[in-house]
Design an enzyme around this catalytic site. Structure first.
Site, short mmCIF file in Angstrom:
data_model
loop_
_atom_site.label_atom_id
_atom_site.label_comp_id
_atom_site.label_asym_id
_atom_site.label_seq_id
_atom_site.Cartn_x
_atom_site.Cartn_y
_atom_site.Cartn_z
CB SER A 238 40.08 -4.30 -34.31
OG SER A 238 41.13 -4.91 -33.58
N GLY A 242 44.84 -7.00 -36.24
CA GLY A 242 45.57 -7.38 -37.46
C GLY A 242 47.02 -6.93 -37.43
CD GLU A 259 38.38 -10.98 -45.09
OE1 GLU A 259 38.04 -9.79 -45.22
OE2 GLU A 259 38.57 -11.73 -46.05
CB CYS A 293 33.96 -5.91 -41.23
SG CYS A 293 33.56 -7.31 -42.22
C1 UN1 Z 1 31.72 -9.15 -41.23
O1 UN1 Z 1 31.17 -8.14 -40.82
O2 UN1 Z 1 32.71 -9.62 -40.62
O3 UN1 Z 1 28.48 -8.78 -46.14
C2 UN1 Z 1 31.28 -9.94 -42.37
C3 UN1 Z 1 28.02 -8.95 -45.03
C4 UN1 Z 1 28.13 -10.31 -44.42
C5 UN1 Z 1 29.49 -10.52 -43.91
C6 UN1 Z 1 29.99 -9.49 -42.99
N1 UN1 Z 1 27.83 -11.30 -45.41
O4 UN1 Z 1 27.51 -8.06 -44.39
#
Ligand code: UN1
Length: 505
Positions: A238, A242, A259, A293
């Site tokens: 989250s 971060g 990330e 994400c």
């Molecule tokens: C994530 O949600 O942490 O593009 C990564 C995507 C996957 C990666 C998601 N290849 O949905």
């Protein structure tokens, strides 16, 4: 022992995890599929985590001397082991985080892909040769191994995130210390065992301590972030996490790859191919129950196609199957836990209060009190306010109408956490403007494809608030190495700055 617990221990045994590691510990592991406890694992203390990091550092001192292509061989073997155990590991992902089978397997496939990528990379850790201004000299760049690299991963990609970091770090000559999410220790133990098998096949030049897995809570994460022998931490989770990790690393000048959240949006333009767009939105917004994400969370639809697209989208939301991912053919599995469910309900209430009209969002009863299944929600909003500006890690898609392209670009970029983005159009100017400097400000900007499903070949991530974290493809490997510039004098003179000479006789 319940049937899921039994299946879990069977899978882990096949993957090489000793049964003793699965019971008697202080951390209960539940499956979101039914909410039942499936194992109890032991957590490491912060003090022992420090020792493990020292061991990983000692391993780095040896590993950095192994030639790159030979290091690549270890990652090739890791990829081979993952291919052999894809079914079991994919199934374990489904059990531990509730992904549907294709997503569990898809995650392992991404691990295999990054291994292939890293094997090639192990022969391509190129530096430049640079024209020097000095006669009789040569100047070049050398990329050197960095150290023991910390990896902190989130529950939603319990194994792939580790591999995106580890495969690169290993070919770059680094050792790896991994703290997985407290919600997903079992898949981490499985990866540790798979890696151990690859290392054993590889031979003696893979030092002990090359991979350390630290099962533990926030104190262990802090030990990793604060340890002087960890020059880089790659953390996924989250934005709140971060914000805690970033400044601590900066405080000791360590590197960060962050990330974090993604309040990702799509724009549907008048010329969009609506059938294709519909499929892309459904996958991007509802896939993995909205717990990626890269999940699509906001949608701007041009007024000229709004009434054609949105009713069809609502229908898709109403008909999609939600249920147990281990049995049957559900397309949407459970939320990770009760907290996720409550967060979703809170956001939906706030959306209603802000004038939103909600379709879906109710709990789906599967008979298990501690399993949290929901119908995905689509919320028509009068404008981009309230919860639309925030990332809620659940399947909610906020839909808004737009009329002006310039304005929608501004609205698109008006949120904080922006990771991925899409435009659906057949108009070249719209597509190119979306990709231009005045277009999407996200690390992933796509045309006629949804926000999720990013391939490992591109640098993944780029969450805009962090300035763009980077892992996996492209030149992301450079973050896992340090650059040295070397100048070599092969002349007999030592040209100094004009007018400077030292009398040494
Ligand atoms: C994530 O949600 O942490 O593009 C990564 C995507 C996957 C990666 C998601 N290849 O949905």
């Amino acid at each position: 022992m319940t049937s899921i617990a039994k299946e879990t221990s069977g899978l882990l045994a096949k993957l090489g995890v000793s049964p003793g590691a699965l019971s008697g510990g202080d951390l209960g592991v539940t499956s979101p599929v039914t909410g039942e406890e499936i194992a109890r694992v032991s957590q490491i203390s912060a003090k022992d985590a420090g020792k493990a990091i020292d061991e990983a550092h000692a391993a780095f001192l040896k590993w950095r001397l192994v030639p790159g292509p030979r290091r690549g061989e270890l990652v090739r073997l890791l990829g081979e082991e993952l291919r052999t155990h894809k079914e079991e590991l994919g199934r374990l992902v489904s059990i531990e985080v509730g992904k549907i089978p294709s997503e569990g397997l898809g995650e392992v496939q991404e691990m295999i892909d990054i291994c292939d990528f890293a094997v090639g990379l192990s022969r391509q850790l190129y530096g430049l040769t640079i024209a020097t201004e000095r006669p009789g000299h040569r100047m070049m760049e050398t990329w050197q191994p960095l150290g023991a690299v910390g990896v902190i991963s989130a529950f939603n990609f319990p194994v792939a995130v580790w591999s995106w970091n580890a495969a690169l770090a290993l070919v770059c000559g680094d050792s790896v210390v991994w703290k997985p999410s407290e919600k997903t220790p079992l898949t981490a133990l499985a990866c540790e065992a798979i890696f151990a098998r690859a290392a054993e096949r590889f031979g003696d030049d893979a030092p002990e301590g090359l991979l350390k897995v630290l099962i533990g809570g926030a104190d262990v994460g802090e030990a990793l972030v604060d340890h002087a022998k960890i020059p880089l931490v790659s953390a996924t989770g989250s934005t709140r996490m971060g914000r805690a990790v970033g400044p601590r690393l900066a405080g000791r000048f360590a590197r960060a790859i962050l990330e974090l959240g993604g309040n990702n949006a799509g724009i549907v333009c008048p010329s969009a191919d609506l059938d294709m767009t519909l499929r892309a939105i459904a996958f991007g917004a509802m896939g993995t129950a909205g717990q990626r994400c890269t999940t699509m969370r906001r949608l701007f639809v041009h007024e000229s196609v709004y009434d054609q697209l949105v009713p069809r989208l609502k229908k898709a939301y109403e008909s999609v199957s939600v249920g147990n991912p281990l049995e049957g053919k559900a397309l949407i599995g459970p939320l990770i836990d009760k907290q996720a469910f409550e967060g979703m309900q809170k956001a939906l209430d706030a959306a209603k209060a802000a004038g939103g009209s909600v379709t879906g969002g109710a709990r789906v009863d599967t008979g298990d009190a501690d399993a949290w299944y929901v119908r995905p929600a689509i919320v028509e909003m009068p404008s981009q306010t309230g919860p639309v500006l925030e990332e809620t890690f659940a399947p909610i898609l906020y839909v808004m109408k737009y009329s002006d392209f310039d304005e929608v670009l501004v609205s698109h970029n008006a949120v904080g956490a922006g990771l991925s983005s899409s435009i659906f159009t057949r108009d070249l100017q719209e597509a190119e403007r979306f990709l231009s400097p005045e277009g999407s400000d996200c690390g992933i900007a796509n045309v006629n494809i949804g926000t999720s499903g990013a391939e490992i070949g591109g640098a993944f991530g780029g969450e805009k608030e962090t300035g763009g974290g980077r892992e996996s493809g492209s030149d992301a490997w450079k973050a896992y190495m340090r650059r040295a510039t070397n100048t070599i004098n092969y002349s007999k003179a030592l040209p100094l700055a004009q007018g400077v000479s030292f009398d040494i006789d």
